[in-house]
Every structure is written in C-alpha cells, then in structure tokens.
Write a protein that holds these residues in place. Structure first.
Motif, PDB file in Angstrom:
ATOM      1  N   HIS A  16       0.848  -1.186   0.000  1.00 20.35           N
ATOM      2  CA  HIS A  16       0.000   0.000   0.000  1.00 20.35           C
ATOM      3  C   HIS A  16       0.881   1.231   0.000  1.00 20.35           C
ATOM      4  O   HIS A  16       1.774   1.364   0.834  1.00 20.35           O
ATOM      5  CB  HIS A  16      -0.913  -0.006   1.225  1.00 20.35           C
ATOM      6  CG  HIS A  16      -1.798   1.190   1.276  1.00 20.35           C
ATOM      7  ND1 HIS A  16      -1.699   2.156   2.249  1.00 20.35           N
ATOM      8  CD2 HIS A  16      -2.787   1.602   0.440  1.00 20.35           C
ATOM      9  CE1 HIS A  16      -2.592   3.103   2.017  1.00 20.35           C
ATOM     10  NE2 HIS A  16      -3.264   2.789   0.938  1.00 20.35           N
ATOM     11  N   PHE A  17       0.625   2.113  -0.929  1.00 25.18           N
ATOM     12  CA  PHE A  17       1.419   3.332  -1.036  1.00 25.18           C
ATOM     13  C   PHE A  17       0.544   4.544  -1.253  1.00 25.18           C
ATOM     14  O   PHE A  17      -0.466   4.479  -1.944  1.00 25.18           O
ATOM     15  CB  PHE A  17       2.438   3.233  -2.194  1.00 25.18           C
ATOM     16  CG  PHE A  17       3.755   2.666  -1.755  1.00 25.18           C
ATOM     17  CD1 PHE A  17       3.904   1.292  -1.597  1.00 25.18           C
ATOM     18  CD2 PHE A  17       4.816   3.494  -1.449  1.00 25.18           C
ATOM     19  CE1 PHE A  17       5.111   0.758  -1.153  1.00 25.18           C
ATOM     20  CE2 PHE A  17       6.028   2.975  -1.004  1.00 25.18           C
ATOM     21  CZ  PHE A  17       6.170   1.601  -0.855  1.00 25.18           C
ATOM     22  N   ARG A  18       0.989   5.622  -0.655  1.00 21.83           N
ATOM     23  CA  ARG A  18       0.411   6.919  -0.990  1.00 21.83           C
ATOM     24  C   ARG A  18       1.329   7.522  -2.056  1.00 21.83           C
ATOM     25  O   ARG A  18       2.555   7.485  -1.894  1.00 21.83           O
ATOM     26  CB  ARG A  18       0.384   7.805   0.245  1.00 21.83           C
ATOM     27  CG  ARG A  18      -0.235   9.174  -0.006  1.00 21.83           C
ATOM     28  CD  ARG A  18      -0.196  10.021   1.248  1.00 21.83           C
ATOM     29  NE  ARG A  18      -0.850  11.308   1.036  1.00 21.83           N
ATOM     30  CZ  ARG A  18      -0.779  12.330   1.876  1.00 21.83           C
ATOM     31  NH1 ARG A  18      -0.065  12.205   3.006  1.00 21.83           N
ATOM     32  NH2 ARG A  18      -1.391  13.465   1.614  1.00 21.83           N
ATOM     33  N   VAL A  19       0.749   8.062  -3.091  1.00 24.43           N
ATOM     34  CA  VAL A  19       1.551   8.626  -4.169  1.00 24.43           C
ATOM     35  C   VAL A  19       1.116  10.055  -4.423  1.00 24.43           C
ATOM     36  O   VAL A  19      -0.059  10.312  -4.680  1.00 24.43           O
ATOM     37  CB  VAL A  19       1.376   7.826  -5.481  1.00 24.43           C
ATOM     38  CG1 VAL A  19       2.306   8.378  -6.551  1.00 24.43           C
ATOM     39  CG2 VAL A  19       1.637   6.347  -5.265  1.00 24.43           C
ATOM     40  N   ARG A  20       2.081  10.959  -4.374  1.00 27.40           N
ATOM     41  CA  ARG A  20       1.780  12.346  -4.682  1.00 27.40           C
ATOM     42  C   ARG A  20       2.729  12.868  -5.754  1.00 27.40           C
ATOM     43  O   ARG A  20       3.870  12.404  -5.870  1.00 27.40           O
ATOM     44  CB  ARG A  20       1.910  13.215  -3.432  1.00 27.40           C
ATOM     45  CG  ARG A  20       0.707  13.130  -2.515  1.00 27.40           C
ATOM     46  CD  ARG A  20       0.943  13.823  -1.193  1.00 27.40           C
ATOM     47  NE  ARG A  20       1.869  13.063  -0.359  1.00 27.40           N
ATOM     48  CZ  ARG A  20       2.325  13.487   0.807  1.00 27.40           C
ATOM     49  NH1 ARG A  20       1.981  14.681   1.261  1.00 27.40           N
ATOM     50  NH2 ARG A  20       3.151  12.732   1.515  1.00 27.40           N
ATOM     51  N   ALA A  21       2.233  13.802  -6.524  1.00 25.73           N
ATOM     52  CA  ALA A  21       3.084  14.515  -7.489  1.00 25.73           C
ATOM     53  C   ALA A  21       2.888  15.993  -7.196  1.00 25.73           C
ATOM     54  O   ALA A  21       1.746  16.452  -7.093  1.00 25.73           O
ATOM     55  CB  ALA A  21       2.677  14.187  -8.915  1.00 25.73           C
TER      56      ALA A  21
END
Lengths: 798, 266, 157
Positions: free
Chosen positions: A362-367
């Motif tokens: 599980h990952f949170r991904v932000r750009a």
C-alpha cells in the motif's frame, strides 16, 4: 560477450548501417541544417525561480543592428497560439492511472511555451530575440529590459508538498497535483501486524539532467502560399510531436510537416514537445522567413526536461524466515513547474515490489509542482528510483534478520511456476526466470570470491563492498504502431514506420528483421522514419516500444507481403496460392523454386495481365495496437573499492544479466546496457541538478559543475543476455533499452553501503560523493543536498 | 562573444606596445582560460594580442640549478619534457594532469598563472617551489605573485616571459580532481627546496596559499607521518556544492601526505 | 575583417571572417563541414576535436584567425577515397557509437592519443586519456575497445 557475426539475421551482432555516415562526419543533426534566408533566435531566460513579469521593454534590443524582432509570451497569446498539451498519465491498458483519493480530478493546467504572466523556474524562456546572426541576437538579448517582481519560491520536493509552500499555480489550492492511494491498505496492515521484522528507509532520489550530447535545436519554416509549417528538430517522436505542434499552432495536422533526421541522444529530455519547437515555427510565420534556434549547454542544463526527483518513505515487513509479507510507504514526485507528465510516479509505484513475491502493498503517491524545470520521463521513467528503494530495504532486512543478502533475495523472487504473476499493484508479469538470472549474475560477478577480494583490499588500506539488485521494467508506451513494407524490383525493400531512432540502431535491427523474414539482403533494406510527409501513424521511441512494437508491425506487414506475393505467383503460374511456399526470399511449388520475391515485385510493376489489385508496388501495411505491456527483467551486481581517507569510490566490477526475451542484435543490446549502467553510475555517484532551496537557483549550470561520467571513472562491464521468451509478444521479444539503468542506483548504493558497513554505515544518499562517504565513515552529519552549507535534515513525508 | 581586433606580433616589444596604455587589450596565449570567458560573455576586449609568434617566449631550459619554462610553453610540452622530468618530476605530474590531453595541447603556463584561477594547478607549483615569475619589466617572486581571486601582481602592459623554477631536492604533487570541472578540488604541491620546505595548496581557497603548520612539521621530518597531527583550519576555505571547507581542510593533509610519499625517489 | 587562409582536408580555403569567429564556427558555418560538433560551452565535451598541424585541439576554444596558414584535418578528411581510416573502421566494428554525436570528436581524439602514446594502448591509458571527451550513450565500454583496436590497426605494416 557476443560471438562473431555469421549472418545478418535475427540474433546476430551485426555492425550497424547507420555508422557509415556518423563516423565520417556526415550525420544530419538539426544544427547541421541551414535553410536559405534563415534568421537566428536566441532565447532570453528568467533569472528568477518565481516572479511576475511586469514589463518587457524591447526598444533597446530592437535598436541593435541586425535584430529583426523580439517576441514575447504576450505576443504568442495575442496571436491566438495555444498552450502545450499535457500528457498526465500513461493510459496504456496494462497500466493504471493514479486517481485522487478524494475523487477530484488530477490538477492539470497547460503551459505556454513562453509565459506572459509569471515565470516559474530559473531558465524558463520568457522572450525570443531574432536577428540576422547569433551574435546580433545575443547583443539584442543583452539589451532586453525585463522588469520582474520576484516572489517566494519553493524547489525541494517535500517542501513543495507542504500546505504553506509558495504556490506554483494560483488556480490550485496547493502544489499537490495528485494524491492517490494504491494497493490494499487492509491487507498491508495485516502483513505488518504479523511481521517479525520491519525495516524502513527514508530517502530522496535527487534531480538529474539527462544531458544528451546534442544540444536541442529547431528550425521553423512557414509557407504563406500553402499555409504549411515545416519544422526540423530533434525528438523521440514523429507523429505525436506533429500532433502537439498542430495543437499549439492551432492548425490542422496536415499543415505541419515535421522532419527529424539524426538525433544526438534523447533519454527522455526531448521525448515531448519542447517550447522552442512551436516558437520557431510561429516566429517564421511572423517574420516571413525561416528561424533557426540551437541551444547552448548552459541553457540545456537549466531548461531541458529534467529527470527523477522522488522523495520516499518506505517499509518492508518480513516474517521470521525472511519471507516478504508486505510493503508500504509514501512517494512524492517533483513535477517541476509544469503539469506536463505524471507518468513517472505512476510507472514507479506500479512496480514498487519489483519481481519479488509481495503478498500485499500500500502506497500513498503524490506529485507536486515546484519552481524548478519541468520533469519528464528520463531513461526508465520512475523505475530506477523505486527499485533502489526496495533493494535498499532488502539489504537493511538482511542486516536485521542476519540472513545473507543474496539468499534473502533468492528466497523471495517469484519462481517460474508462479508466472504469470500479478503484483500487489495489479501489474501482471508475463514470464521470466528470475531465479536463474540472479544465480547467473552471482556466478559472473564471482559473488563467492568476494570475501577474499575484500580481505586483499584491506591490506592496501581500501574497503571493498558488493551489491546485487534485481529489477523489472514495464515496457508500455503508446500502444499503436504501423509499418509499411515495400519490396522493389531491384531486390531492395523499404520499411516506413512511426518509431524513431535516437541512437538505438533501428536502421540495423529492423533490417535484420526484414532480412530474416523476407530474405531481402541486409544492405538493401532501407528504413524510412522521421518525416511526417511519409510516415502517417506511429508513436516514436520510448518505454522500449521501438523494437517491441516495431517488430510486431514489421512482421505483420512482411507476412502480408508474402501472402500477396503468393497470390501473384499463383496467378502467374496457374497454381493454388496455398501450394506456394516461401523461404529466404524465394517461392517454390512442390519443392521446386519458381520465383524470387524481387521478380514478383517486378511482375507486379510491369505485367498488364494481372488483376488491378495486384498491379503496382509490392507492399503491405500493418497497423497494430498492442494492449499488453512487456516486462524485461534482470539482475546486476556491483563491486566497489573505497579509499577511506578521501571517500573516493572506484567501481572495480559491474556485472549485468538482462533478459530480452529474444535478442535481435546482441551488439546493440550490450551497448544499450553499458550506456544505461553509465547513466546509473552518474546519478549514484556524481550527478545532481542542484537547486539551492534558499534562492531557487540551479547551481550546476554547466559541465563545470554538473559532473558527467567520463571514461576514467568507469570500468569495462560484464554484460550477459538471457533469453526467456516473453509470452506477451508474438516473437518473444522484451525491450532492452532501459535495463542498464533500472537496477543501477540500487546496486551501486548497496555496494557502497556494504563497503562502509564496518564503520557502522547503514545507508547512503545520492550522489554518494567523496565527502558524503568521508562524513559517513567518521559519523559526521551530512551536508544538505538542497542548501549548500546547511546540514542534512531527515526527510519527513508525513 | 563580442568582437575585437586580433594582433599577431612577432616580437616581445611589439606585443608590449600593443597592450601598453590600452586596458581594453588582452594577451592571448593558449586561449584555454580566455576564450571560454569571452564565449560566455563574462568579459570583452577591444584587442586580443596573440603571443604565439613571439619565439622568445617558447622553450624549456635548464639554467644552473633552475628550470626556466617560457611563458607560451604548452602543458603537453612540459609534461613530455625529459628536462622537466629529470629536474622536477612533480612538475611533469602536474602539467600532465591539467585539464585533458586536448586542453594540454593548447594551454600554456603563462596563460594559466596570469589567469590565477583559484583551482588551477600551476600556481601551486609556483608557490610550492618558490619560483620566480619573469616579465618583460621585472622579476616577481612567486610568493608575491598571486594576490587574490583571479588576481596577480602583474601591472597593466606587463607580459610574463618565463617562470624560473629552482630545482628542489624533493617534490611531489597530488591533486583531488573536481568531479565536474577536473580542476583541482584541492591540490597540494610539496617541496623540499634548497631554502626550506614548502607546502602550497590550490583549489581550497580564493587563491593559492601555503600551509604553514604542515611546512613546519615537514621541516622537522619530511615524511607523511609527520603530518599525522597536523590539521588545517577550514575557516576561510572554499565551500561549494561539491565539497565543504571542512572536507577540503581534511583533504589538504591527506594529499600533502601522499605528495610527500610520492616525492621519495623510488 | 581579418583574412584567414588555411588548408582544410587537403583543400586550400580562404575567407574573410570576424576575428571572434571560433575555429569550429569557421568549419561548420563557413566551410559547411558539419561533422565537427559543438556539445558544450565550457570546453569539456570534446565533440569539437580536430587536428591542426597534426595535433588534436578543441576547435570550440580556438579562433580561426589563430590558425591562418595552418593545416587542418576534420573528421571528413580522414578517409582516403572510399577507404576508412583504421580508427573509423574500428569504431564501426566495435560498436563504439550509438547516437554518433560525440563520435567525430572521439575518433579525432583517439588518433591524437596514438600520436602521443603509440599503437599499443592499454585500457587504463585509454580511459585516462579520454577524460576530455564525453559520451552519454555508450558508457565508453565499446569506445575503449574501438580505440584499442584502431590504434593497433594504425601500426604501419
């Protein structure tokens, strides 16, 4: 590495056709071209990371002898020109776009090639001076008066994600363009609950500049009678660029002719449309003559699309036997100042677990946006970063559990029988012998002999370390490609295709395909690409699609050529086409040779007694959309020797085993691997596009400060090719282009940390410079990689 | 770059006349320092006076217990010279490590020291050997020649004609190359000269300097171990994105030790 | 404007050029010999390497006027008729190039390396002496092999 050449068919290390013009100085790079009546453009670039453009006074510039015109972003908009379209995510069917957790759409605004309102990164082009000569244009640029109102800026990834960071875009409430979750939070939490061991890494993979050797350039022409633009430039794509140019210039596509000849490297820096391409075209229309622009290296370092820049916090959970249970964390990618392309964070996280068995993740991904040059995919887009993260976690886990680093990996690699294997992010790996390839790597790297070498190095006062890393690449890219294959009466063949070679050797490898499938002599196969007057469908070269898709459509077109030719043979000889066999350029009936392919082409060209549909040229097309991805994989090992007094790193051995499914040209493949390794060494040890957080300035603005790898800091490599056919490609091919770099960051840093382990060093950030290593050895605080004289802060993403 | 008038005098007097009284005139030797700065528009001059045809500025000669190197002698010539290798092998090492082989084919000693780049190699040899800079007007002691960042004691209209290096008893040069520019991130020239021990450091400050504490220790005992307890104060040293003053201070001692070790005849 | 006369690839060339014209500009723009490339602005990458009076130099850091009367060889002048120079052939056979942009400079630099060091070049020597030529595509692996083979092939028979 590869045996002698015995033919020019698939699998042979055939020396390249394109070499002849390149080694004799007859290459045709964009700056080599001159157009009658051309004027020269020089771009004026912002010295501020963030500023309002209050006024641009062109009078001084216009007064310089030889200056023709000065054009600004305001002029561009006033002329009804349009902004540059953005790509956002890879929409390849095998991949998943990231979706905001709150359901809102990803923030995405188009950018103009030159802004009229504000400048958002140091080096952004804000005006264009056009003159009779480059010197006159530079003199004009010197006299341009621009009134800026500087604003606060933010350059560092993690800082840019903060709510209170100076915003790059007023239209948006923050700099965060995407905030998504991927994977299974519940299953992951369960995995961590059960875990006997948990290891964690916090790291920042810094910004680099791709730095191909050819400075980017563009020449624009406009024909007022026909309303047609012609643009000569360097790019990794033909039709997609033409489409983007037509959108910016606001004309139908057929009114833009794009010509790409030789390109001096790309790696992603010129995969997408860049500002000066539409600008020279527009300027040519404005002033009624062609406009030529070539960048200088300093401009390139500031304003090329840059690469990498990912801040990660990640954890790996293992059971008591060292079996991976789950991984989780947070990735923040830096887009720079444009929302041009988010696919780097997407392509990274989707293979975060690499080719290891990972029950849950599980990952949170932000750009995030920041006041830095826009980033775009740079060789192996997003993957070297995440492979480095996981391989670091595994080495940390080995230390924690006491299990040997190689053994820990072998235990957790997905085995042959488990493939196809769906990773916790939904990517389905087709086939591969991951364990076999890793074992081969350990053997070639003489992993077993390392302790003795380490001991010997100590007698000379040096510290040796060794690392090993596995990887997988997602080869996707634009799914559609088309080829037209034509066979001529003189026995030659022509392939027209929408891919474009920026150094990958397509003229040679595609000729091998045609030689194998149609029996046309290698020297008589011509490749036609790069001119939209001739090529009408295709997606360029990126993400390994050149050979992967090119081979499929050339094969398809070749088969159709054969089928058509069989029909003709049947008609001419009054035989059933089903009884006609084809092999190595010749047709036979009942074992008796009857006609050669070239003779069929001639017959079609001259015989009037053939039905109309079989008269003319012998050619066929194949237009395919390939919705599956390819998954090249492999294993690399790196051995380093460190001088502890100065922190100098010598790479004493670098071993690579890469699986390409089926090798078309091993010579070219080994070459690609070597180049990728070198770029990996560059980022791991040397390169950093250093943005000073306090001023927003990029301090590595020339090769005096941007440290490029030279021959003297690299060894010769040990590279080997594995060929386990890909089950998602009709010919078994996996693309080779990015395998050299994908594991490089992880394997090199792991080797360095291993070398320093007896000093208690457990981690090393990039670039692992001599000072960084010296400080680690002595337990001194590290210097900041974002503010020259400050100390490194621990990155906190939460 | 901005345009200029190009001159190619055949003798020293003509060259001196061309630059005398004209602060906008600049001497050109190998061009490896001057031309890059002109290309980047960091400087501009009305006249460039090319010294390459002035024959008296060329050549390497042994003059008693000194080695005299003409100002327009190329780095490649110094690096390949048997005279230099016999007299001052550390100078062979130094010259052979400037830039790259192609740069060395053009760059000159006169041009290098006149430019006084804080990370150039030659200034450390001039200071480290107690050399004398000979101009068309006078002789300037190496100790007084480098006065600051890209600054020398040369006056307007003055032309370096040669550098006289006293032949030392022992000498060594060790350079830690800058990872990008390949100048000296730090470079140390040590010499046991006839008038004492010298340790000259380049790349670590705004100008080349002598490390007094290291000289004192090596005077007592010219061996690497003599520097075991010697440190250099980072205060005042260069700090940039590649290395901090602290690291440079540390590197000075490491390089000095290695330079001393290399000075020993094999 | 100064008048410059030099022999380039065996042909005598004469032109009036601004004094500030770099040798590489003279070659590329005046003589349309575009095989010599400009890859950087700090004299480091070596893509501009040519031979002047038999010696390799970086033509981006030289003025055309400095070489009035000189003999210049560029990449275009290496061949004899249709026969490649042994170093060119070696780069082809050993796959010492990919995009080709650094290649003319590499080949010219390699030939100068042989002039300085002889025909028997070992790997450490080649790698060290190539620090003035930057390549981004090949990782130098095959360039080193090419130079070794090319140097050997240059040996007079």
């Amino acid at each position: 590495m590869h045996g002698p050449v015995t033919s020019t068919r698939i699998g042979q290390p055939v020396p390249r056709k394109e070499d002849m013009r390149l080694i004799t100085g007859r290459g045709r790079y964009t700056d080599d071209l001159n157009v009658e009546g051309q004027a020269y453009a020089v771009m004026v670039r912002s010295p501020h990371a963030h500023a309002i453009i209050r006024a641009i006074d062109v009078r001084g510039a216009l007064a310089v002898p030889g200056v023709v015109v000065v054009l600004t972003g305001a002029d561009f908009i006033a002329d009804q020109m349009k902004p540059i379209p953005n790509k956002t995510f890879s929409l390849h069917p095998a991949e998943r776009p990231l979706v905001n957790s709150d359901g809102t759409p990803a923030f995405n605004v188009p950018d103009y090639p030159m802004p009229a309102d504000k400048t958002r990164f140091v080096g952004e082009a804000i005006a264009m001076v056009i003159a009779e000569s480059i010197n006159a244009a530079k003199d004009g640029a010197d006299r341009l008066q621009v009134e800026y109102e500087p604003l606060p800026s933010v350059t560092f990834t993690v800082d840019a994600a903060a709510a209170e960071a100076p915003r790059v875009r007023d239209e948006h409430s923050s700099n965060i363009c995407i905030d998504a979750q991927v994977g299974d939070a519940e299953a992951t939490e369960e995995g961590f609950r059960k875990a006997a061991h948990v290891v964690k890494v916090k790291t920042w993979i810094p910004r680099v500049a791709g730095s191909p050797m050819e400075p980017r350039a563009a020449i624009g022409e406009f024909n007022p009678q026909t309303g047609q633009y012609t643009i000569h430039t360097c790019s990794g794509s033909t039709l997609r660029l033409r489409r983007d140019l037509s959108l910016v210039l606001d004309v139908p596509e057929p009114q833009v002719r794009l010509v790409i000849r030789d390109v001096g490297g790309n790696f992603g820096t010129r995969g997408a449309i860049f500002a000066e391409q539409p600008l020279v075209a527009w300027a040519a229309r404005r002033i009624g003559r062609p406009v030529k622009w070539t960048s200088e290296r300093g401009e390139l370092l500031l304003s090329d699309y840059q690469g990498r820049d990912l801040a990660v916090e990640a954890e790996l959970a293992l059971d008591a036997n060292g079996t991976f249970l789950a991984m989780r964390g947070s990735n923040v990618g830096n887009l720079g100042s444009h929302t041009g392309n988010f696919s780097m964070v997407q392509k990274g996280v989707e293979i975060m677990s690499s080719i290891y068995r990972m029950p849950a993740a599980h990952f949170r991904v932000r750009a995030v946006l920041s006041h830095t040059a826009p980033t775009r995919p740079y060789r192996s887009s997003g993957r070297p970063e995440v492979i480095y993260v996981l391989e670091r976690l595994i080495d940390l886990a080995a230390r924690k559990t006491g299990i040997d680093r190689a053994e820990l990996r072998l235990r957790n690699l997905v085995s042959l029988s488990e493939l196809p294997y769906e990773n916790p992010f939904g990517m389905v790996y087709d086939s591969g012998d991951y364990i076999g390839v890793m074992k081969r790597t350990l053997e070639l790297a003489d992993w077993k002999g390392f302790p003795a070498r380490k001991k010997e190095a100590r007698t000379r006062g040096k510290y040796r370390g060794i690392g090993v890393a596995n990887y997988v690449d997602t080869a996707s890219g634009i799914p559609r490609e088309k080829a037209r294959v034509t066979v001529y009466p003189d026995g030659s063949a022509e392939v027209v295709i929408g891919t474009i070679s920026n150094g990958q050797g397509h003229e040679t490898s595609f000729a091998q395909l045609v030689n194998e499938w149609l029996g046309v002599p290698f020297d008589k196969v011509r490749l036609v690409t790069g001119d939209t007057n001739i090529v009408d469908v295709g997606g360029g070269a990126h993400s390994g699609r050149g050979m992967r898709l090119g081979s499929i459509v050339i094969w398809g077109a070749s088969n159709r050529v054969i089928d058509k030719a069989k029909q003709v043979v049947g008609l001419l000889l009054q035989k059933n086409p089903g009884d006609v066999a084809f092999d190595d350029g010749a047709f036979s009936v009942s074992g008796e040779p009857v006609m050669r392919l070239a003779e069929v082409a001639e017959a079609m060209a001259i015989r009037t007694d053939l039905p109309e549909e079989f008269r003319g040229t012998l050619c066929a097309e194949c237009d395919e959309t390939v919705n599956v991805a390819g998954f090249p994989y492999g294993c690399h090992a790196c051995e380093v020797e460190i001088d502890p007094d100065l922190g100098l790193v010598e790479i004493v051995r670098h071993t690579a085993v890469d699986d390409v499914g089926r090798a078309v040209n091993p010579l070219i493949i080994h070459g690609q691997t070597a180049g990728g390794i070198a770029q990996g060494v560059g980022q791991a040890l040397l390169e950093h596009a250093f943005y000073d957080a306090s001023t927003g300035q990029m301090l590595a603005g020339s090769f005096m400060d941007y440290a490029m790898p030279r021959a003297d800091i690299l060894p010769s490599f040990i590279t080997d090719i594995s060929e386990v056919p890909s089950t998602t490609h009709p010919l078994g091919i996996r693309p080779a282009g990015e395998g050299g770099i994908t594991p490089a960051l992880g394997v090199i840093i792991n080797a360095v940390v291993d070398a320093l382990s007896e000093f208690g060093v457990t981690h090393m950030e990039m670039p692992a410079t001599p000072e960084r290593i010296w400080r680690a050895i002595h337990g001194k605080q590290q210097r900041s990689r974002i503010v020259p004289d400050a100390a490194e802060q621990e990155i906190s993403l939460l | 770059m901005h345009d200029f008038v190009y001159h190619r005098p055949q003798d020293l007097t003509s060259a001196a006349n061309l630059i005398s009284g004209n602060p906008e005139a600049k001497l050109l030797a190998g061009g490896m320092s001057l031309l890059p700065s002109l290309k980047l528009r960091l400087a501009q001059y009305s006249d460039l006076v090319d010294l390459k045809s002035v024959a008296t500025l060329q050549g390497i000669n042994r003059d008693g217990d000194a080695l005299v190197i003409g100002a327009t002698t190329r780095h490649a010539q110094v690096a390949a010279s048997d005279d230099v290798k016999q007299a001052i092998p550390a100078l062979t090492v130094l010259a052979g490590g400037i830039g790259d082989p192609l740069v060395r084919n053009r760059g000159t000693i006169g041009g290098s020291i006149a430019n006084a780049d804080p990370a150039a190699d030659y200034p450390s040899a001039v200071l480290g050997l107690g050399a004398t800079v000979i101009t068309n007007r006078r002789e300037i002691s190496g100790d007084s020649f480098f006065t600051g960042l890209f600054e020398t004691a040369l006056k307007g209209g003055e032309i370096i004609t040669a550098v006289r290096f006293p032949v030392p008893l022992l000498s060594g040069y060790m350079k830690l190359p800058h990872p990008a520019s390949r100048f000296a991130l730090t470079g140390v020239f040590v010499a046991q000269t006839r008038s004492g021990v010298r340790v000259a450091v380049t790349g670590a400050g705004s100008s080349v300097f002598r490390a007094a504490a290291a000289e004192k220790a090596l005077t007592a005992d010219f061996s690497p171990a003599a520097l075991d307890d010697i440190t250099v104060d980072p205060d005042g040293l260069t700090s940039d994105i590649h290395a901090s003053a602290e690291y440079r201070a540390h590197a000075i001692i490491v390089l000095a030790k290695r330079a001393v070790a290399s000075a020993r005849p094999q | 404007m100064p008048f410059v006369s030099m022999t380039v690839n065996g042909v005598r060339q004469e032109a009036e050029v601004e004094a500030r014209t770099l040798l590489v500009q003279y070659l590329r723009e005046h003589l349309r010999l575009t095989g010599t490339h400009v890859g950087c602005d700090t004299s480091q990458c070596g893509a501009c390497t040519v031979h002047v009076d038999g010696v390799g130099i970086k033509s981006c850091t030289a003025l055309a006027v400095e070489y009035d009367g000189a003999t210049v060889t560029t990449i275009e002048g290496l061949q004899h008729g249709n026969e490649l120079h042994p170093m060119q052939r070696a780069f082809h056979e050993e796959h010492g190039l990919q995009c080709g942009f650094c290649t003319p400079g590499m080949i010219m630099s390699a030939i100068d390396m042989v002039r300085r060091n002889g025909y028997d070049l070992d790997e450490p020597t080649i790698r060290k002496q190539l620090d003035g030529n930057i390549c981004r595509c090949t990782g130098y692996h095959n360039i080193v092999r090419a130079i070794q083979a090319g140097a050997n092939a240059m040996r007079p028979r």
